[in-house]
Design a protein around this motif. Structure first.
Motif, PDB file in Angstrom:
ATOM      1  N   ILE A  34     -28.963 -31.264  10.068  1.00  0.00           N
ATOM      2  CA  ILE A  34     -28.284 -31.868  11.221  1.00  0.00           C
ATOM      3  C   ILE A  34     -28.645 -31.112  12.500  1.00  0.00           C
ATOM      4  CG2 ILE A  34     -26.021 -32.202  12.298  1.00  0.00           C
ATOM      5  CD1 ILE A  34     -24.966 -32.878   9.466  1.00  0.00           C
ATOM      6  N   PHE A  35     -28.612 -29.787  12.450  1.00  0.00           N
ATOM      7  CA  PHE A  35     -28.979 -28.996  13.632  1.00  0.00           C
ATOM      8  C   PHE A  35     -30.436 -29.220  14.023  1.00  0.00           C
ATOM      9  CE2 PHE A  35     -25.249 -26.151  12.766  1.00  0.00           C
ATOM     10  CZ  PHE A  35     -24.637 -26.358  13.983  1.00  0.00           C
ATOM     11  N   PHE A  36     -31.310 -29.321  13.048  1.00  0.00           N
ATOM     12  CA  PHE A  36     -32.730 -29.547  13.324  1.00  0.00           C
ATOM     13  C   PHE A  36     -32.946 -30.896  13.996  1.00  0.00           C
ATOM     14  CE2 PHE A  36     -36.839 -31.285  11.961  1.00  0.00           C
ATOM     15  CZ  PHE A  36     -37.684 -30.353  12.552  1.00  0.00           C
ATOM     16  N   VAL A  37     -32.325 -31.943  13.469  1.00  0.00           N
ATOM     17  CA  VAL A  37     -32.476 -33.287  14.036  1.00  0.00           C
ATOM     18  C   VAL A  37     -31.895 -33.333  15.449  1.00  0.00           C
ATOM     19  CG1 VAL A  37     -31.702 -35.681  13.792  1.00  0.00           C
ATOM     20  CG2 VAL A  37     -32.592 -34.456  11.809  1.00  0.00           C
ATOM     21  N   ASN A  38     -30.728 -32.716  15.654  1.00  0.00           N
ATOM     22  CA  ASN A  38     -30.126 -32.688  16.987  1.00  0.00           C
ATOM     23  C   ASN A  38     -31.008 -31.951  17.989  1.00  0.00           C
ATOM     24  OD1 ASN A  38     -27.903 -34.194  16.311  1.00  0.00           O
ATOM     25  ND2 ASN A  38     -26.583 -32.433  15.949  1.00  0.00           N
ATOM     26  N   ALA A  39     -31.586 -30.850  17.570  1.00  0.00           N
ATOM     27  CA  ALA A  39     -32.470 -30.093  18.464  1.00  0.00           C
ATOM     28  C   ALA A  39     -33.701 -30.911  18.818  1.00  0.00           C
ATOM     29  CB  ALA A  39     -32.874 -28.780  17.815  1.00  0.00           C
ATOM     30  N   ARG A  40     -34.245 -31.630  17.856  1.00  0.00           N
ATOM     31  CA  ARG A  40     -35.419 -32.463  18.125  1.00  0.00           C
ATOM     32  C   ARG A  40     -35.064 -33.591  19.092  1.00  0.00           C
ATOM     33  NH1 ARG A  40     -38.838 -34.733  13.272  1.00  0.00           N
ATOM     34  NH2 ARG A  40     -39.887 -32.738  13.488  1.00  0.00           N
ATOM     35  N   GLN A  41     -33.912 -34.245  18.893  1.00  0.00           N
ATOM     36  CA  GLN A  41     -33.497 -35.318  19.791  1.00  0.00           C
ATOM     37  C   GLN A  41     -33.218 -34.784  21.190  1.00  0.00           C
ATOM     38  OE1 GLN A  41     -30.205 -37.232  17.839  1.00  0.00           O
ATOM     39  NE2 GLN A  41     -31.530 -38.587  16.672  1.00  0.00           N
ATOM     40  N   GLU A  42     -32.615 -33.616  21.273  1.00  0.00           N
ATOM     41  CA  GLU A  42     -32.341 -33.016  22.579  1.00  0.00           C
ATOM     42  C   GLU A  42     -33.654 -32.712  23.296  1.00  0.00           C
ATOM     43  OE1 GLU A  42     -30.368 -28.932  24.124  1.00  0.00           O
ATOM     44  OE2 GLU A  42     -29.172 -30.114  22.729  1.00  0.00           O
ATOM     45  N   SER A  43     -34.641 -32.247  22.554  1.00  0.00           N
ATOM     46  CA  SER A  43     -35.949 -31.968  23.141  1.00  0.00           C
ATOM     47  C   SER A  43     -36.594 -33.245  23.667  1.00  0.00           C
ATOM     48  CB  SER A  43     -36.855 -31.316  22.087  1.00  0.00           C
ATOM     49  OG  SER A  43     -38.160 -31.198  22.562  1.00  0.00           O
ATOM     50  N   LYS A  44     -36.487 -34.330  22.909  1.00  0.00           N
ATOM     51  CA  LYS A  44     -37.026 -35.613  23.364  1.00  0.00           C
ATOM     52  C   LYS A  44     -36.277 -36.098  24.602  1.00  0.00           C
ATOM     53  CE  LYS A  44     -38.658 -37.312  18.904  1.00  0.00           C
ATOM     54  NZ  LYS A  44     -38.472 -38.327  17.859  1.00  0.00           N
ATOM     55  N   GLY A  45     -34.971 -35.872  24.633  1.00  0.00           N
ATOM     56  CA  GLY A  45     -34.170 -36.266  25.793  1.00  0.00           C
ATOM     57  C   GLY A  45     -34.580 -35.519  27.050  1.00  0.00           C
ATOM     58  N   VAL A  46     -34.881 -34.240  26.918  1.00  0.00           N
ATOM     59  CA  VAL A  46     -35.312 -33.437  28.059  1.00  0.00           C
ATOM     60  C   VAL A  46     -36.689 -33.897  28.533  1.00  0.00           C
ATOM     61  CG1 VAL A  46     -35.971 -31.102  28.781  1.00  0.00           C
ATOM     62  CG2 VAL A  46     -33.874 -31.442  27.478  1.00  0.00           C
ATOM     63  N   GLU A  47     -37.567 -34.247  27.591  1.00  0.00           N
ATOM     64  CA  GLU A  47     -38.892 -34.757  27.967  1.00  0.00           C
ATOM     65  C   GLU A  47     -38.769 -36.066  28.747  1.00  0.00           C
ATOM     66  OE1 GLU A  47     -41.430 -35.106  24.538  1.00  0.00           O
ATOM     67  OE2 GLU A  47     -41.058 -33.025  23.955  1.00  0.00           O
ATOM     68  N   VAL A  73     -26.617 -36.843  30.060  1.00  0.00           N
ATOM     69  CA  VAL A  73     -26.028 -38.134  30.426  1.00  0.00           C
ATOM     70  C   VAL A  73     -26.764 -39.292  29.756  1.00  0.00           C
ATOM     71  CG1 VAL A  73     -25.572 -39.702  32.347  1.00  0.00           C
ATOM     72  CG2 VAL A  73     -25.165 -37.270  32.620  1.00  0.00           C
ATOM     73  N   LEU A  74     -28.087 -39.276  29.816  1.00  0.00           N
ATOM     74  CA  LEU A  74     -28.874 -40.415  29.344  1.00  0.00           C
ATOM     75  C   LEU A  74     -29.406 -40.247  27.924  1.00  0.00           C
ATOM     76  CD1 LEU A  74     -30.896 -41.157  32.603  1.00  0.00           C
ATOM     77  CD2 LEU A  74     -28.885 -42.357  31.741  1.00  0.00           C
ATOM     78  N   GLY A  75     -29.346 -39.044  27.378  1.00  0.00           N
ATOM     79  CA  GLY A  75     -29.857 -38.811  26.026  1.00  0.00           C
ATOM     80  C   GLY A  75     -31.345 -39.076  25.964  1.00  0.00           C
ATOM     81  N   ASN A  76     -31.801 -39.590  24.831  1.00  0.00           N
ATOM     82  CA  ASN A  76     -33.218 -39.934  24.722  1.00  0.00           C
ATOM     83  C   ASN A  76     -33.426 -41.440  24.663  1.00  0.00           C
ATOM     84  OD1 ASN A  76     -32.291 -40.396  22.173  1.00  0.00           O
ATOM     85  ND2 ASN A  76     -33.828 -39.203  21.118  1.00  0.00           N
ATOM     86  N   ASP A  77     -32.334 -42.193  24.829  1.00  0.00           N
ATOM     87  CA  ASP A  77     -32.449 -43.658  24.774  1.00  0.00           C
ATOM     88  C   ASP A  77     -31.877 -44.353  26.012  1.00  0.00           C
ATOM     89  OD1 ASP A  77     -29.766 -43.197  24.385  1.00  0.00           O
ATOM     90  OD2 ASP A  77     -29.601 -44.413  22.580  1.00  0.00           O
ATOM     91  N   GLY A  78     -31.473 -43.600  27.014  1.00  0.00           N
ATOM     92  CA  GLY A  78     -30.955 -44.201  28.240  1.00  0.00           C
ATOM     93  C   GLY A  78     -29.453 -44.408  28.252  1.00  0.00           C
ATOM     94  N   GLY A  79     -28.796 -44.129  27.159  1.00  0.00           N
ATOM     95  CA  GLY A  79     -27.341 -44.231  27.090  1.00  0.00           C
ATOM     96  C   GLY A  79     -26.808 -45.596  27.490  1.00  0.00           C
ATOM     97  N   ALA A  80     -25.734 -45.604  28.253  1.00  0.00           N
ATOM     98  CA  ALA A  80     -25.078 -46.847  28.662  1.00  0.00           C
ATOM     99  C   ALA A  80     -25.965 -47.677  29.585  1.00  0.00           C
ATOM    100  CB  ALA A  80     -23.756 -46.534  29.357  1.00  0.00           C
ATOM    101  N   THR A  81     -26.858 -47.017  30.317  1.00  0.00           N
ATOM    102  CA  THR A  81     -27.737 -47.746  31.232  1.00  0.00           C
ATOM    103  C   THR A  81     -28.626 -48.721  30.476  1.00  0.00           C
ATOM    104  OG1 THR A  81     -27.771 -45.853  32.714  1.00  0.00           O
ATOM    105  CG2 THR A  81     -29.500 -47.482  33.030  1.00  0.00           C
ATOM    106  N   CYS A  82     -29.064 -48.341  29.305  1.00  0.00           N
ATOM    107  CA  CYS A  82     -29.973 -49.189  28.529  1.00  0.00           C
ATOM    108  C   CYS A  82     -29.270 -49.968  27.420  1.00  0.00           C
ATOM    109  CB  CYS A  82     -31.098 -48.346  27.930  1.00  0.00           C
ATOM    110  SG  CYS A  82     -32.314 -47.849  29.152  1.00  0.00           S
ATOM    111  N   ALA A  83     -27.946 -49.914  27.377  1.00  0.00           N
ATOM    112  CA  ALA A  83     -27.234 -50.649  26.327  1.00  0.00           C
ATOM    113  C   ALA A  83     -27.564 -52.134  26.411  1.00  0.00           C
ATOM    114  CB  ALA A  83     -25.734 -50.415  26.429  1.00  0.00           C
ATOM    115  N   ASP A  84     -27.479 -52.709  27.578  1.00  0.00           N
ATOM    116  CA  ASP A  84     -27.902 -54.091  27.831  1.00  0.00           C
ATOM    117  C   ASP A  84     -27.918 -54.287  29.340  1.00  0.00           C
ATOM    118  OD1 ASP A  84     -28.680 -56.684  27.613  1.00  0.00           O
ATOM    119  OD2 ASP A  84     -26.895 -57.395  26.573  1.00  0.00           O
TER     120      ASP A  84
END
Length: 149
Positions: A34-47, A73-84
């Protein structure tokens, strides 16, 4: 000559200890994953956030946020901005934010700087590019004011 001692611990007790050790190891492996996956997603979000900051810079929009702040705020998928972003509710919420700020019957549409909408468009282009063309058409249909050019 080496002598061995006769095992006096009951078999049931040994199996309980082995089971507890296995369960603890499995739990630790799950937590590490779980920590590994979260760190990878956080890294993608920063990129992605850095891509957005670069796009803002190219568009001449100054931004005082760090990539880490944007990623929260936006994570790696745009968060609420990209919901629809092209749904009626999302557009109505955006238009409400562009109104004059009065409440109730005093609310009136206002001409806003095109850069306000450009920022939103850049977020959509960066995080959910499939939605960008339709949102661009919506933005183009609005009356805006260019400031500073």
């Amino acid at each position: 000559m080496m002598s061995t001692h006769l095992e006096t611990q009951p078999k049931r007790e040994r199996s309980v200890i082995a089971t507890v050790v296995i369960v603890v190891l499995v739990v630790l492996a799950v937590i590490a994953t779980i920590f590994f996956v979260n760190a990878r997603q956080e890294s993608k979000g920063v990129e992605k956030a850095q891509q957005l900051i670069d796009a803002y810079g190219k568009a001449g929009i100054s931004l005082r946020l760090t990539p880490e702040q944007i990623a929260r705020v936006l994570g790696n998928d745009g968060g609420a901005t990209c919901a629809d972003p092209n749904a009626a509710l999302a557009r109505a919420t955006l238009l409400e934010g562009l109104a004059n700020g009065a409440g109730g019957p005093g609310t009136r549409p206002a001409l806003v700087q095109s850069q306000l909408l450009k920022g939103q468009l850049l977020i959509i282009q960066t995080y959910c590019p499939k939605e960008a063309d339709q949102f661009q058409k919506f933005v183009d249909s609005l009356n805006t004011v260019k400031v500073g050019s």
